[in-house]
Design an enzyme around this catalytic site. Sequence first.
Site, PDB file in Angstrom:
ATOM      1  N   ASN A   8       0.863  -1.179   0.000  1.00 31.43           N
ATOM      2  CA  ASN A   8       0.000   0.000   0.000  1.00 31.43           C
ATOM      3  C   ASN A   8       0.902   1.233   0.000  1.00 31.43           C
ATOM      4  O   ASN A   8       1.446   1.607   1.030  1.00 31.43           O
ATOM      5  CB  ASN A   8      -0.888  -0.042   1.265  1.00 31.43           C
ATOM      6  CG  ASN A   8      -1.774   1.189   1.385  1.00 31.43           C
ATOM      7  OD1 ASN A   8      -1.874   1.985   0.460  1.00 31.43           O
ATOM      8  ND2 ASN A   8      -2.414   1.348   2.542  1.00 31.43           N
ATOM      9  N   TRP A   9       1.058   1.824  -1.187  1.00 28.90           N
ATOM     10  CA  TRP A   9       1.969   2.972  -1.299  1.00 28.90           C
ATOM     11  C   TRP A   9       1.369   4.239  -0.693  1.00 28.90           C
ATOM     12  O   TRP A   9       2.033   5.257  -0.611  1.00 28.90           O
ATOM     13  CB  TRP A   9       2.314   3.222  -2.776  1.00 28.90           C
ATOM     14  CG  TRP A   9       3.197   2.184  -3.391  1.00 28.90           C
ATOM     15  CD1 TRP A   9       3.798   1.130  -2.755  1.00 28.90           C
ATOM     16  CD2 TRP A   9       3.620   2.107  -4.767  1.00 28.90           C
ATOM     17  NE1 TRP A   9       4.548   0.406  -3.647  1.00 28.90           N
ATOM     18  CE2 TRP A   9       4.459   0.981  -4.900  1.00 28.90           C
ATOM     19  CE3 TRP A   9       3.360   2.870  -5.903  1.00 28.90           C
ATOM     20  CZ2 TRP A   9       5.038   0.606  -6.104  1.00 28.90           C
ATOM     21  CZ3 TRP A   9       3.935   2.506  -7.112  1.00 28.90           C
ATOM     22  CH2 TRP A   9       4.772   1.392  -7.213  1.00 28.90           C
ATOM     23  N   LYS A  10       0.092   4.195  -0.338  1.00 21.33           N
ATOM     24  CA  LYS A  10      -0.602   5.378   0.195  1.00 21.33           C
ATOM     25  C   LYS A  10      -0.399   6.566  -0.753  1.00 21.33           C
ATOM     26  O   LYS A  10      -0.492   6.388  -1.961  1.00 21.33           O
ATOM     27  CB  LYS A  10      -0.145   5.657   1.627  1.00 21.33           C
ATOM     28  CG  LYS A  10      -0.312   4.411   2.513  1.00 21.33           C
ATOM     29  CD  LYS A  10      -0.164   4.659   3.959  1.00 21.33           C
ATOM     30  CE  LYS A  10      -0.349   3.364   4.733  1.00 21.33           C
ATOM     31  NZ  LYS A  10      -0.234   3.516   6.162  1.00 21.33           N
ATOM     32  N   HIS A  94      -9.813   1.563   5.015  1.00 18.53           N
ATOM     33  CA  HIS A  94      -8.531   1.757   5.700  1.00 18.53           C
ATOM     34  C   HIS A  94      -8.721   2.796   6.816  1.00 18.53           C
ATOM     35  O   HIS A  94      -9.461   3.768   6.653  1.00 18.53           O
ATOM     36  CB  HIS A  94      -7.475   2.235   4.692  1.00 18.53           C
ATOM     37  CG  HIS A  94      -6.095   2.197   5.276  1.00 18.53           C
ATOM     38  ND1 HIS A  94      -5.637   3.144   6.153  1.00 18.53           N
ATOM     39  CD2 HIS A  94      -5.090   1.293   5.132  1.00 18.53           C
ATOM     40  CE1 HIS A  94      -4.393   2.828   6.520  1.00 18.53           C
ATOM     41  NE2 HIS A  94      -4.042   1.707   5.921  1.00 18.53           N
ATOM     42  N   GLU A 168      -5.756  -4.573  11.034  1.00 12.80           N
ATOM     43  CA  GLU A 168      -4.768  -3.499  11.139  1.00 12.80           C
ATOM     44  C   GLU A 168      -5.026  -2.687  12.410  1.00 12.80           C
ATOM     45  O   GLU A 168      -5.786  -1.701  12.382  1.00 12.80           O
ATOM     46  CB  GLU A 168      -4.879  -2.573   9.928  1.00 12.80           C
ATOM     47  CG  GLU A 168      -4.502  -3.215   8.623  1.00 12.80           C
ATOM     48  CD  GLU A 168      -3.808  -2.206   7.712  1.00 12.80           C
ATOM     49  OE1 GLU A 168      -2.686  -2.484   7.304  1.00 12.80           O
ATOM     50  OE2 GLU A 168      -4.392  -1.145   7.440  1.00 12.80           O
ATOM     51  N   GLY A 235       2.653  -1.048   4.487  1.00 12.61           N
ATOM     52  CA  GLY A 235       2.638   0.368   4.126  1.00 12.61           C
ATOM     53  C   GLY A 235       4.055   0.884   3.912  1.00 12.61           C
ATOM     54  O   GLY A 235       4.660   0.681   2.857  1.00 12.61           O
ATOM     55  N   GLY A 236       4.618   1.514   4.947  1.00 10.17           N
ATOM     56  CA  GLY A 236       5.940   2.157   4.859  1.00 10.17           C
ATOM     57  C   GLY A 236       7.007   1.288   4.211  1.00 10.17           C
ATOM     58  O   GLY A 236       7.752   1.760   3.332  1.00 10.17           O
TER      59      GLY A 236
HETATM   60  P1  PGA Z   1       2.565   0.572   7.867  1.00 10.48           P
HETATM   61  O1  PGA Z   1       1.111   0.773   7.245  1.00 10.48           O
HETATM   62  O2  PGA Z   1       3.116  -0.726   7.311  1.00 10.48           O
HETATM   63  O3  PGA Z   1       3.361   1.768   7.407  1.00 10.48           O
HETATM   64  O4  PGA Z   1       2.421   0.510   9.347  1.00 10.48           O
HETATM   65  C1  PGA Z   1       0.239  -0.307   7.088  1.00 10.48           C
HETATM   66  C2  PGA Z   1      -1.068   0.170   6.504  1.00 10.48           C
HETATM   67  O5  PGA Z   1      -1.527   1.267   6.835  1.00 10.48           O
HETATM   68  O6  PGA Z   1      -1.665  -0.545   5.695  1.00 10.48           O
END
Ligand code: PGA
Length: 252
Positions: A8-10, A94, A168, A235-236
């Site tokens: 998930n590149w956001k 999300h 999550e 994510g990150g």
């Molecule tokens: P994160 O994010 O790996 O940066 O904690 C996960 C997400 O929000 O899906």
Amino acid sequence: MKPLIIANWKMNPTTTKEAKKFFGDFKKELKNIKNAEVVICPPFVYLATSDKRQATRIKLGGQDCFWEAKGAYTGEISPQILKDLGCQYVILGHSERRKYLGETNEMINKKIKTALKNRLRPILCVGETLEERKKGKTNQVIQRQLTKSLQNIQYPVSSIEDLTIAYEPIWAIRTGNPCLPQDAKEVGLFIRKILSKILGKKISESCRIIYGGSVNSKNAADYIKKAEMNGLLVGGASLSAKEFGRIVRSIL
Ligand code: PGA
């Protein structure tokens, strides 16, 4: 069930040039991966920059979608548009959308229905805040989110198997403070129990339950092996093709 590993590149990267480089780097890094299903969820605008041929190995997903097919809905993206751009999956509910855009379980319910109707596979995110966990309300929160988001869903029987639930915990997202695998396992079992009540045993057993929240290459395997999760939402750590590649390889 092949593990499902989602990047998930956001809201990253911020230029098309970088996005193209990301796609190229991911393709190189993941070229020999066969035992996991890998999905990249970039910002909408970069979906079109991904070479369609790459999508055969690395799948594409949206980070959200609207509940109507088309029309006067400024700023929204429909499941049809996502499908046309090569998406097979869509992240829905999300916690960042719940927090910053006021998404409710009712809105998420409508989105899930439309996504399923259009054969786009929803990844429904659920999770509690730190305060809720401290008060012992984790299960209560998750049960409410699942029950409301999955209320009265009508689906072709074959496609409900494509429903994924992402656990999550909000306090674990982007904090570098991941959930302990044994705690994630407990919640995973609880999610399966609630799914069974809502969707029936057979369907609930075919749904993937995945974990997200500060996943990296050091802890990823624990969620698959110790917490018995069917995949990861990253994510990150998915903003580096190398680190994401290490994550995928570590679980195989
Ligand atoms: P994160 O994010 O790996 O940066 O904690 C996960 C997400 O929000 O899906």
